[in-house]
Design a protein around this motif. Structure first.
Motif, PDB file in Angstrom:
ATOM      1  N   LEU A 208     -11.119   4.112  -8.677  1.00 57.11           N
ATOM      2  CA  LEU A 208     -12.243   4.461  -7.826  1.00 57.11           C
ATOM      3  C   LEU A 208     -12.835   3.178  -7.254  1.00 57.11           C
ATOM      4  O   LEU A 208     -13.335   2.329  -7.988  1.00 57.11           O
ATOM      5  CB  LEU A 208     -13.295   5.236  -8.621  1.00 57.11           C
ATOM      6  N   ASP A 209     -12.717   3.041  -5.945  1.00 53.76           N
ATOM      7  CA  ASP A 209     -13.115   1.799  -5.273  1.00 53.76           C
ATOM      8  C   ASP A 209     -13.915   2.140  -4.024  1.00 53.76           C
ATOM      9  O   ASP A 209     -13.427   2.842  -3.135  1.00 53.76           O
ATOM     10  CB  ASP A 209     -11.864   0.990  -4.908  1.00 53.76           C
ATOM     11  N   ASP A 210     -15.148   1.645  -3.978  1.00 53.91           N
ATOM     12  CA  ASP A 210     -16.007   1.823  -2.814  1.00 53.91           C
ATOM     13  C   ASP A 210     -16.141   3.297  -2.432  1.00 53.91           C
ATOM     14  O   ASP A 210     -16.097   3.677  -1.264  1.00 53.91           O
ATOM     15  CB  ASP A 210     -15.472   1.026  -1.626  1.00 53.91           C
ATOM     16  N   GLY A 211     -16.270   4.151  -3.466  1.00 51.73           N
ATOM     17  CA  GLY A 211     -16.522   5.566  -3.228  1.00 51.73           C
ATOM     18  C   GLY A 211     -15.299   6.399  -2.952  1.00 51.73           C
ATOM     19  O   GLY A 211     -15.421   7.600  -2.664  1.00 51.73           O
ATOM     20  N   ARG A 212     -14.091   5.814  -3.068  1.00 49.30           N
ATOM     21  CA  ARG A 212     -12.876   6.564  -2.788  1.00 49.30           C
ATOM     22  C   ARG A 212     -11.836   6.333  -3.876  1.00 49.30           C
ATOM     23  O   ARG A 212     -11.774   5.264  -4.474  1.00 49.30           O
ATOM     24  CB  ARG A 212     -12.307   6.172  -1.416  1.00 49.30           C
ATOM     25  N   LEU A 213     -11.004   7.344  -4.090  1.00 52.97           N
ATOM     26  CA  LEU A 213      -9.916   7.239  -5.044  1.00 52.97           C
ATOM     27  C   LEU A 213      -8.713   6.627  -4.336  1.00 52.97           C
ATOM     28  O   LEU A 213      -8.229   7.163  -3.342  1.00 52.97           O
ATOM     29  CB  LEU A 213      -9.553   8.637  -5.595  1.00 52.97           C
ATOM     30  N   VAL A 214      -8.232   5.506  -4.875  1.00 49.83           N
ATOM     31  CA  VAL A 214      -7.151   4.773  -4.210  1.00 49.83           C
ATOM     32  C   VAL A 214      -6.106   4.346  -5.241  1.00 49.83           C
ATOM     33  O   VAL A 214      -6.325   4.423  -6.452  1.00 49.83           O
ATOM     34  CB  VAL A 214      -7.691   3.524  -3.468  1.00 49.83           C
ATOM     35  N   ASP A 215      -4.981   3.887  -4.728  1.00 53.01           N
ATOM     36  CA  ASP A 215      -3.920   3.293  -5.541  1.00 53.01           C
ATOM     37  C   ASP A 215      -3.459   4.196  -6.673  1.00 53.01           C
ATOM     38  O   ASP A 215      -3.411   3.804  -7.832  1.00 53.01           O
ATOM     39  CB  ASP A 215      -4.397   1.950  -6.131  1.00 53.01           C
ATOM     40  N   ALA A 216      -3.114   5.425  -6.329  1.00 48.42           N
ATOM     41  CA  ALA A 216      -2.541   6.322  -7.323  1.00 48.42           C
ATOM     42  C   ALA A 216      -1.176   5.770  -7.737  1.00 48.42           C
ATOM     43  O   ALA A 216      -0.334   5.483  -6.894  1.00 48.42           O
ATOM     44  CB  ALA A 216      -2.378   7.724  -6.744  1.00 48.42           C
ATOM     45  N   THR A 217      -0.971   5.612  -9.051  1.00 52.67           N
ATOM     46  CA  THR A 217       0.283   5.057  -9.549  1.00 52.67           C
ATOM     47  C   THR A 217       0.778   5.867 -10.730  1.00 52.67           C
ATOM     48  O   THR A 217       0.003   6.448 -11.479  1.00 52.67           O
ATOM     49  CB  THR A 217       0.119   3.606 -10.009  1.00 52.67           C
TER      50      THR A 217
END
Length: 219
Positions: A208-217
């Motif tokens: 969770l970065d800057d209000g968004r879910l990112v970098d799904a791994t």
């Protein structure tokens, strides 16, 4: 399947720069475990509260298997939640706090009482059946809350740092309980800062970065 599409939330605040606006999108299939990581205060608990219905999104779509949830109150959503605060009822003994997961009116038959006792044994609380929460340690209270959630047998399980404060043996025992739920098709959304918990349970990991879910791994 749990699906969040552009689920937005905005905190009321004096300084717009204090916290980010949130815009969440994710999919979680039955039997899958998705982990969410991020620093304290980044919005992980906000995500769970939106899914559980304790917070109202500003926009976006949220639902299960195509059925929308945004108009459903928390008690009508087919999920169960364990937050960092274990939310035990202080006036009820351990067996009753656990039993609420089986019957909110505590009308429990003999089979239900056997399930409660077996569950308490599994999580290392055998013999504490009649204790009040005030007589338990923080880790014991968390185990009671998690067992109550597991016994509800809802298709979605939300976990917010559920293993914090537990020793290695009890963590492994509770990992086993969560894995059993997954084998039954329960979808699990796990918020944790602990990489060991995530490696033990999760299929995928979001940051969770800057209000968004990112970098799904993949784990």
């Amino acid at each position: 399947m749990l699906e969040c599409r552009d689920l937005q939330f905005h905190y009321d605040r004096a300084d717009p720069g204090e916290t980010p606006d949130f815009d969440f999108s994710l999919r979680l299939a039955p039997g899958e475990c998705l982990a969410v990581q991020g620093p304290s205060g980044c919005g992980k608990s906000t995500l769970l509260s939106l899914i559980a219905g304790f917070l109202e999104p500003a926009a976006g779509w949220l639902g299960w298997s195509g059925e929308p949830w945004r108009d459903l109150p928390p008690w009508q959503r087919p999920l169960t939640t364990v937050f960092q605060e274990n939310n035990l009822f202080e006036h009820l003994p351990v067996w009753a706090n656990v039993g609420l997961g089986l019957a909110p009116d505590l009308r429990l038959d003999a089979a239900a009482h056997r399930r409660i006792r077996a569950g308490l044994t599994t999580i290392g609380l055998d013999g504490l059946h009649d204790r009040l929460p005030e007589a338990l340690s923080g880790g014991q209270r968390q185990r009671v809350a998690l067992l109550r959630a597991l016994l509800r047998e809802r298709p979605l399980l939300l976990l917010d740092e559920p293993f914090s404060g537990l020793d290695a043996d009890n963590r492994r025992a509770l990992w086993g309980q969560v894995r059993e739920q997954r084998e039954r098709g329960v979808a699990v959304l796990l918020v944790s800062h602990d990489s060991e918990d995530i490696r033990a349970l999760a299929d995928r990991r979001y940051q969770l970065d800057d209000g968004r879910l990112v970098d799904a791994t993949a784990i």
